[in-house]
Design an enzyme around this catalytic site. Sequence first.
Site, PDB file in Angstrom:
ATOM      1  N   CYS A 259       0.821  -1.201   0.000  1.00 41.37           N
ATOM      2  CA  CYS A 259       0.000   0.000   0.000  1.00 41.37           C
ATOM      3  C   CYS A 259       0.866   1.267   0.000  1.00 41.37           C
ATOM      4  CB  CYS A 259      -0.972  -0.042   1.171  1.00 41.37           C
ATOM      5  SG  CYS A 259      -2.388   1.059   0.969  1.00 41.37           S
ATOM      6  N   HIS A 351      -3.672  -5.121  -0.063  1.00 40.31           N
ATOM      7  CA  HIS A 351      -3.470  -5.688   1.275  1.00 40.31           C
ATOM      8  C   HIS A 351      -3.517  -7.208   1.243  1.00 40.31           C
ATOM      9  CE1 HIS A 351      -3.749  -1.935   3.681  1.00 40.31           C
ATOM     10  NE2 HIS A 351      -4.415  -1.526   2.618  1.00 40.31           N
ATOM     11  N   GLU A 353      -2.802  -9.193   3.581  1.00 38.00           N
ATOM     12  CA  GLU A 353      -3.230  -9.757   4.866  1.00 38.00           C
ATOM     13  C   GLU A 353      -4.752  -9.858   4.944  1.00 38.00           C
ATOM     14  OE1 GLU A 353      -4.115  -5.617   5.335  1.00 38.00           O
ATOM     15  OE2 GLU A 353      -2.366  -6.638   4.516  1.00 38.00           O
TER      16      GLU A 353
END
Length: 380
Positions: A259, A351, A353
């Site tokens: 990001c 992202h 995650e």
Amino acid sequence: MTLPDPAVLVLEDGTRHTGRAYGAQGTTLGEVVFSTGMSGYQETLTDPSYAGQIVLQTAPHIGNTGMNDEDTESRRIWVAGYIVRDPSRVVSNWRANASLDEILVRDGIIGISGIDTRSITRHIRSAGSMRGGIFSGADAALDADEQLCLVQQAPEMSGQNLSAQVSVDVTTVTMPVGERIGNLAVLDLGVKQATIDNLAGRGFEVHVLPQSATIQDILAIEPVAVFYSNGPGDPAASGDHVALLRNVLDEGLPFFGICFGNQLLGRALGLGTYKLPFGHRGINQPVLDKTTGKVEITAHNHGFAVEAPLEGTFDSPTGYGKVEVSHIGLNDNVVEGLRALDIPAFSVQYHPEAAAGPHDANYLFDRFRDLVVATVKDAK
């Protein structure tokens, strides 16, 4: 039943929407953006990347699963304000220990409900993200011209460096899970807990350093690699973090950024960044991984992007060798990843995650682990 107090959303172009107070009451200002996630509002609210932004949820019904202690991504809610259409009147989830409204009040987050979020989203998609203000309770009765003046005097997101607002003040350490690879220096520009967990789960001893860390601070932990997290603000206003990253690359340390970290790698490699009209925010963004040819559905939260040629390779203007765009956003052909070919460094704009899902991009943590292991092995 007593209705909540009145509230009004005012955009910098003079657009006004009247609704009801939600959460804390008063006045809040920020950049109004929309998030398209159908779930995961707790992860959204506690994502430090949303600092300075008033977040509108396009999903119409918010709050039905309440809030719990397990799903928070950081130590508090970071959004500047919150816009929903229909807040849930009841909490229905066995894991919940508070309602969303209660936590919004606890953290002082001013919101508005009962307005046409679809109309506002369509307006932002046409006119672009813009500054706005929520005025609730007694402040809803302020003169309309005064409200608009306050909104128009608020700082724009372009040019803002917000890392110091969200970063830790002292280094924290999370121990590795499984076979230990070594110490990993994570520069906290707004890191999420799911990122730390994923890195520790790959065998890294994760040292989360304040955003003010120097190259000496990083080298002092004898890291096997360096990671730049997500975070809020304009990458063009983070010159110190770019200079630090060039020091990291000069040391030959493997690097992974997500990001905001992707944007800063781009700038470290000598590329430009620019502000997107209304950004990418949500958990349903299609991205092409050029390495595998697969299309991933990914989680995004960014208002800025890197300028780079989408096809072929190019020379880093700052002397770091050949570079290629590794991932491309399929909605609008935005650069979604970079890979340096002559140094051990890569990044993605989204992202991997994605605690609230999807998990298509989680393999990137494995790719990073493999890069670090190979680099350490070659150095011996």
